[in-house]
Design a protein around this motif. Structure first.
Motif, PDB file in Angstrom:
ATOM      1  N   GLY A 192      30.943   9.647  76.396  1.00 51.72           N
ATOM      2  CA  GLY A 192      30.149  10.418  77.443  1.00 51.72           C
ATOM      3  C   GLY A 192      30.776  10.922  78.292  1.00 51.72           C
ATOM      4  N   ALA A 195      27.854  14.089  75.465  1.00 52.42           N
ATOM      5  CA  ALA A 195      28.077  12.709  74.739  1.00 52.42           C
ATOM      6  C   ALA A 195      28.302  13.202  73.242  1.00 52.42           C
ATOM      7  CB  ALA A 195      27.131  11.780  74.979  1.00 52.42           C
ATOM      8  N   ALA A 238      30.638   5.466  71.023  1.00 53.65           N
ATOM      9  CA  ALA A 238      30.170   6.733  71.642  1.00 53.65           C
ATOM     10  C   ALA A 238      31.094   7.074  72.996  1.00 53.65           C
ATOM     11  CB  ALA A 238      28.794   6.902  71.686  1.00 53.65           C
ATOM     12  N   SER A 293      29.012  11.014  69.366  1.00 51.40           N
ATOM     13  CA  SER A 293      28.947  10.090  68.374  1.00 51.40           C
ATOM     14  C   SER A 293      30.361   9.593  68.163  1.00 51.40           C
ATOM     15  CB  SER A 293      28.120  10.328  67.377  1.00 51.40           C
ATOM     16  OG  SER A 293      28.960  11.275  66.452  1.00 51.40           O
ATOM     17  N   SER A 294      30.230   8.271  67.630  1.00 49.28           N
ATOM     18  CA  SER A 294      31.571   7.771  67.283  1.00 49.28           C
ATOM     19  C   SER A 294      32.322   8.530  66.290  1.00 49.28           C
ATOM     20  CB  SER A 294      31.477   6.359  66.946  1.00 49.28           C
ATOM     21  OG  SER A 294      30.545   6.149  65.850  1.00 49.28           O
ATOM     22  N   TYR A 329      26.239   2.998  79.190  1.00 50.70           N
ATOM     23  CA  TYR A 329      27.971   2.798  79.411  1.00 50.70           C
ATOM     24  C   TYR A 329      28.415   1.639  79.907  1.00 50.70           C
ATOM     25  CZ  TYR A 329      27.428   7.669  77.074  1.00 50.70           C
ATOM     26  OH  TYR A 329      26.966   8.455  76.138  1.00 50.70           O
ATOM     27  N   ALA A 367      25.374   7.509  70.768  1.00 47.67           N
ATOM     28  CA  ALA A 367      25.571   8.221  72.021  1.00 47.67           C
ATOM     29  C   ALA A 367      24.167   8.330  72.634  1.00 47.67           C
ATOM     30  CB  ALA A 367      26.036   9.673  71.559  1.00 47.67           C
TER      31      ALA A 367
END
Length: 123
Positions: free
Chosen positions: A35, A50, A33, A52-53, A110, A103
């Motif tokens: 941000g 942010a 994820a 998501s992957s 992070y 996320a």
């Protein structure tokens, strides 16, 4: 070695637009994820957006108010922040960050950070 390199910042007039990019190397980008955070002089770092992957969900700070969008290109290992209708209050250093998994709006979640790119919005 993990690297996150932001680009696209600059000086823009209020009401203008900028697109920030963050290129990631040294990690499996497609499982992270991503941000965006920002920090203005004399203020705490704050969450902006942010994604998501897979790029199928996103989070936004309230102050974004529909002005910003976040996207990613997993083939290019790059995440973007499109900023429209910029305001002087958006002036800050914008940093991207990466984490494995979902996320999050929490900066402490992070693991890897870029150096940031300066965005200055003149009135």
């Amino acid at each position: 070695q993990v690297q996150l390199v932001e680009s696209g910042g600059g000086l823009v007039q209020a009401g203008g637009s900028l697109r920030l990019s963050c290129a990631v190397s040294g990690r499996r980008f497609s499982t992270d994820a991503m941000g965006w955070f920002r920090q203005a002089p004399g203020k705490e770092r704050e969450f902006v957006a942010a994604i998501s992957s897979r790029g199928d969900s996103a989070l936004f700070a309230e102050f974004v108010k529909g002005r910003f969008t976040i996207s990613r290109d997993n083939a290019k290992n790059t995440v973007y922040l499109q900023m429209n209708r910029l305001e002087p209050e958006d002036t800050a250093v914008y940093c991207c960050a990466a984490k494995y998994g979902m996320a999050s709006s929490g900066s402490s979640d992070y693991d890897f950070w870029g150096q940031g790119t300066q965005v200055t919005v003149s009135s």
